[in-house]
Design an enzyme around this catalytic site. Sequence first.
Site, PDB file in Angstrom:
ATOM      1  N   GLU A  29       0.833  -1.194   0.000  1.00  0.00           N
ATOM      2  CA  GLU A  29       0.000   0.000   0.000  1.00  0.00           C
ATOM      3  C   GLU A  29       0.875   1.253   0.000  1.00  0.00           C
ATOM      4  O   GLU A  29       1.856   1.334   0.737  1.00  0.00           O
ATOM      5  CB  GLU A  29      -0.888   0.017   1.252  1.00  0.00           C
ATOM      6  CG  GLU A  29      -1.794  -1.189   1.383  1.00  0.00           C
ATOM      7  CD  GLU A  29      -2.408  -1.279   2.768  1.00  0.00           C
ATOM      8  OE1 GLU A  29      -2.674  -0.217   3.374  1.00  0.00           O
ATOM      9  OE2 GLU A  29      -2.606  -2.405   3.247  1.00  0.00           O
ATOM     10  N   SER A  58      -5.114  -5.092   1.722  1.00  0.00           N
ATOM     11  CA  SER A  58      -5.299  -6.460   2.212  1.00  0.00           C
ATOM     12  C   SER A  58      -3.928  -7.051   2.476  1.00  0.00           C
ATOM     13  O   SER A  58      -3.235  -7.464   1.545  1.00  0.00           O
ATOM     14  CB  SER A  58      -6.059  -7.320   1.200  1.00  0.00           C
ATOM     15  OG  SER A  58      -6.042  -8.678   1.608  1.00  0.00           O
ATOM     16  N   GLU A  59      -3.542  -7.079   3.741  1.00  0.00           N
ATOM     17  CA  GLU A  59      -2.216  -7.586   4.086  1.00  0.00           C
ATOM     18  C   GLU A  59      -2.052  -9.054   3.693  1.00  0.00           C
ATOM     19  O   GLU A  59      -0.970  -9.473   3.269  1.00  0.00           O
ATOM     20  CB  GLU A  59      -1.952  -7.403   5.579  1.00  0.00           C
ATOM     21  CG  GLU A  59      -1.672  -5.958   5.987  1.00  0.00           C
ATOM     22  CD  GLU A  59      -2.909  -5.090   6.032  1.00  0.00           C
ATOM     23  OE1 GLU A  59      -2.761  -3.851   6.045  1.00  0.00           O
ATOM     24  OE2 GLU A  59      -4.038  -5.638   6.054  1.00  0.00           O
ATOM     25  N   ASP A  84       2.156  -3.903  13.143  1.00  0.00           N
ATOM     26  CA  ASP A  84       0.833  -4.181  13.685  1.00  0.00           C
ATOM     27  C   ASP A  84      -0.140  -4.628  12.591  1.00  0.00           C
ATOM     28  O   ASP A  84      -1.006  -5.476  12.818  1.00  0.00           O
ATOM     29  CB  ASP A  84       0.290  -2.935  14.383  1.00  0.00           C
ATOM     30  CG  ASP A  84       1.363  -2.214  15.184  1.00  0.00           C
ATOM     31  OD1 ASP A  84       1.360  -2.304  16.415  1.00  0.00           O
ATOM     32  OD2 ASP A  84       2.230  -1.558  14.556  1.00  0.00           O
ATOM     33  N   HIS A 128      -0.751   0.613  17.113  1.00  0.00           N
ATOM     34  CA  HIS A 128       0.275   1.078  16.182  1.00  0.00           C
ATOM     35  C   HIS A 128       1.639   1.196  16.857  1.00  0.00           C
ATOM     36  O   HIS A 128       2.531   1.859  16.336  1.00  0.00           O
ATOM     37  CB  HIS A 128      -0.099   2.453  15.612  1.00  0.00           C
ATOM     38  CG  HIS A 128      -1.403   2.483  14.883  1.00  0.00           C
ATOM     39  ND1 HIS A 128      -2.608   2.523  15.533  1.00  0.00           N
ATOM     40  CD2 HIS A 128      -1.686   2.465  13.552  1.00  0.00           C
ATOM     41  CE1 HIS A 128      -3.590   2.541  14.634  1.00  0.00           C
ATOM     42  NE2 HIS A 128      -3.049   2.505  13.434  1.00  0.00           N
TER      43      HIS A 128
END
Length: 318
Positions: A29, A58-59, A84, A128
């Site tokens: 991203e 979408s990891e 994270d 985070h």
Amino acid sequence: MTTMTYAEAAVAAVSHEMEADPNVVVLGEDVGRGGIFGQYKGLLQRFGAERVIDTPISEAAILGAGVGMALAGLRPVVEMRVVDFALCGMDELVNQAAKNRYMFGGQGRVPMVVRMPNGIWDASAAQHSQSLEAWFAHLPGVVVVAPATPQDNYSLLRAALACGDPVVYLEHKTLWGSAGEVDVTQTATLGRARVLRPGRHLTLVSWSRQLQACAQACDVLAADGVEVELIDLATIWPWDRETVLSSCARSGRLLVVHEAVQVAGFGAEIAATAAEHVGCKVRRLGAPRIPVGYSPVLEAQSRIGVPDILAAARSALA
């Protein structure tokens, strides 16, 4: 020697490898606009959208695509934005990338570098600000790297791309703007620590951003006549047992300091190994087992500062 920021050093490293090998690609991203920390700045304009690939949010898809690319012969740099967020793609890393070489008898390799910015991100709260290096050190089949300086981020990132196996690459979220001299001819070896200052009274091991506070504590102790040997582990796995244990054998005392939660942190592995093999006195210092708070007052409770390190060092020296 050239002065670069931590982020600029990363760009230079990836650019060098992309120029040298057309199989090196970047995906994730925001990589097309340079990444959220500027760690890919200018690469899209230089290498084009076929090699600097913006992806959906979408990891799992990003990591899965990276694994497939690597098995097909490419050398992907996979951007997770922060460690994270990588938790959404853990199956692809844990059950695919890490195990492929073993389960298929070496017929497949996954030469993939997964960049997961690690650590406390100022005023960014619990989701985070995690330091998860111990999770990945516990995972057979991956290499784990934690660069502390611009020089490290240049040399270790190039070494990671040349590794041939999946590398979890943990740049610290707050080091991107830090500047230092970078020698682009200098190489690094994964699994080799750096002795930042010699000493004979205490061995102090740390990595990533926490080294800054450790170095300040060493200066205070030096003024009191205490000589601390400060070691930057640099690679969490494989870690440089020889350098650490030989230092512990000379000093007879070990203190491991990390930003991560102390409970089950990687410092426990180092301390236990030193106790077993050298028999030295050991101490470890990490964050309390609490979520990182959003407000500065709460966030400060999760930070390991110079006073904490000094107290732990003096306890080890007692």
